[in-house]
Design a protein around this motif. Sequence first.
Motif, short mmCIF file in Angstrom:
data_model
loop_
_atom_site.label_atom_id
_atom_site.label_comp_id
_atom_site.label_asym_id
_atom_site.label_seq_id
_atom_site.Cartn_x
_atom_site.Cartn_y
_atom_site.Cartn_z
N UNK A 119 -45.75 46.24 -68.02
CA UNK A 119 -45.61 44.71 -67.34
C UNK A 119 -47.20 45.04 -66.18
N UNK A 120 -48.09 43.77 -66.58
CA UNK A 120 -49.48 43.05 -65.35
C UNK A 120 -48.00 43.08 -63.57
N UNK A 121 -47.28 42.00 -64.11
CA UNK A 121 -47.10 41.71 -62.86
C UNK A 121 -46.66 42.66 -62.37
N UNK A 122 -46.05 43.84 -62.81
CA UNK A 122 -45.33 44.64 -62.39
C UNK A 122 -46.54 45.60 -61.87
N UNK A 123 -47.69 46.11 -62.31
CA UNK A 123 -48.31 46.98 -62.09
C UNK A 123 -49.31 46.32 -60.75
N UNK A 124 -49.17 45.09 -60.73
CA UNK A 124 -50.03 44.14 -59.73
C UNK A 124 -49.47 44.72 -58.43
N UNK A 125 -47.56 44.97 -58.62
CA UNK A 125 -46.95 44.51 -57.33
C UNK A 125 -46.76 46.06 -57.31
N UNK A 126 -46.95 47.35 -57.67
CA UNK A 126 -47.27 48.57 -57.47
C UNK A 126 -48.55 48.21 -56.41
N UNK A 127 -49.69 48.10 -56.73
CA UNK A 127 -50.74 48.20 -56.23
C UNK A 127 -51.12 47.25 -54.52
N UNK A 186 -41.94 40.48 -54.50
CA UNK A 186 -42.82 40.31 -54.93
C UNK A 186 -42.47 39.42 -56.79
N UNK A 187 -41.56 39.78 -57.17
CA UNK A 187 -41.95 39.56 -58.65
C UNK A 187 -40.39 38.81 -59.18
N UNK A 188 -39.89 38.00 -58.25
CA UNK A 188 -38.16 37.11 -58.39
C UNK A 188 -39.04 36.46 -57.20
N UNK A 189 -37.92 35.37 -57.39
CA UNK A 189 -37.74 34.00 -56.76
C UNK A 189 -36.88 34.62 -55.25
N UNK A 190 -35.70 34.85 -55.67
CA UNK A 190 -34.74 35.84 -54.45
C UNK A 190 -34.45 36.78 -54.50
N UNK A 191 -33.93 37.93 -53.74
CA UNK A 191 -33.49 39.55 -53.42
C UNK A 191 -32.74 39.41 -52.00
N UNK A 192 -30.95 39.96 -53.19
CA UNK A 192 -30.29 39.99 -52.20
C UNK A 192 -30.27 41.42 -52.54
N UNK A 193 -30.07 42.69 -51.36
CA UNK A 193 -29.80 43.83 -51.15
C UNK A 193 -28.56 44.69 -50.49
N UNK A 194 -27.94 45.10 -50.85
CA UNK A 194 -27.23 46.28 -50.06
C UNK A 194 -26.85 47.52 -50.26
N UNK A 195 -26.99 47.95 -48.77
CA UNK A 195 -27.35 49.72 -48.63
C UNK A 195 -25.56 50.15 -47.84
N UNK A 196 -25.52 51.33 -48.06
CA UNK A 196 -23.58 51.23 -47.33
C UNK A 196 -24.80 51.63 -46.03
N UNK A 197 -25.39 53.14 -46.11
CA UNK A 197 -25.97 53.41 -44.40
C UNK A 197 -25.94 52.48 -43.73
N UNK A 198 -25.95 51.65 -42.26
CA UNK A 198 -26.22 50.54 -41.57
C UNK A 198 -27.28 51.07 -41.29
N UNK A 199 -27.83 51.78 -40.80
CA UNK A 199 -29.32 52.32 -40.02
C UNK A 199 -30.34 52.39 -40.91
#
Length: 220
Positions: A25-33, A100-113
């Motif tokens: 996927x060209x968009x994925x590869x470009x995001x990694x660059x 880089x690839x989506x419009x909106x990202x929501x992310x949850x992490x268990x450890x506050x730090x």
Amino acid sequence: MPHTDYEVERNAMVDAQLIARGITDRRVLDAFRRVLRHEFVPDSLKKQAYEDHPLPIGEGQTISQPYMVAIMTESLGLKGSEKVLEIGTGSGYQTAILAELAKEVYSIERFADLADAAKKTLDGLGYKNVTVKTGDGTLGWQEQAPYDGIIVTAGAPEIPESLIKQLKESGRLVIPVGGTFSQVLTVFTKKKDKIISNEICGCVFVPLVGKEGWRVSQRN
Ligand code: SAM
């Protein structure tokens, strides 16, 4: 020491670890660059940031191997207009790739730090379409649901029911499922009342710990 943004190492990583192993996927590869992976690891590990393995980020957790981040991202099939939920922010590197690839990202992490450090890094790099919170991601993020894609970056004993419920019709859930020591990376697609599953590859992730994951007493 001269300042470096590790551009040579980053492009070598994309060529040797991603393209050579079948990421197309060209968009994925470009995001990694574009995404500066070395900004997401501790100072003492910056020189290893583009190597072909996970690295420790604190709290006994890891930033995943670049190839694993790439294959999980490619499996979501993002085109740019999507709302995505990530469970397991960790360092925030996968979050940045998704941003880089989506419009909106929501992310949850268990450890506050870890969540706070990831937020700081993502803010510092200028990502505006990302919201990070601390909590139990096995329950999803109901207030922002439904999602076009959900990605779980920790190993689950089974699919958390809450995540399936928060997926849009035709949405994809990418998740490692199996035991605490090894899992199968699986893509679940919601089609009408059915869930279609597609196994991608074997993998080894830290455990998904929560109400609809492993219990702390089972694995911390
Ligand atoms: N994607 C991350 C990155 O790029 O750095 C790596 C994530 S690491 C392999 C998995 C993360 O999932 C850990 O930071 C861990 O604390 C988190 N985690 C485990 N169970 C969780 C849960 N129930 N809710 C939210 N985060 C969880």
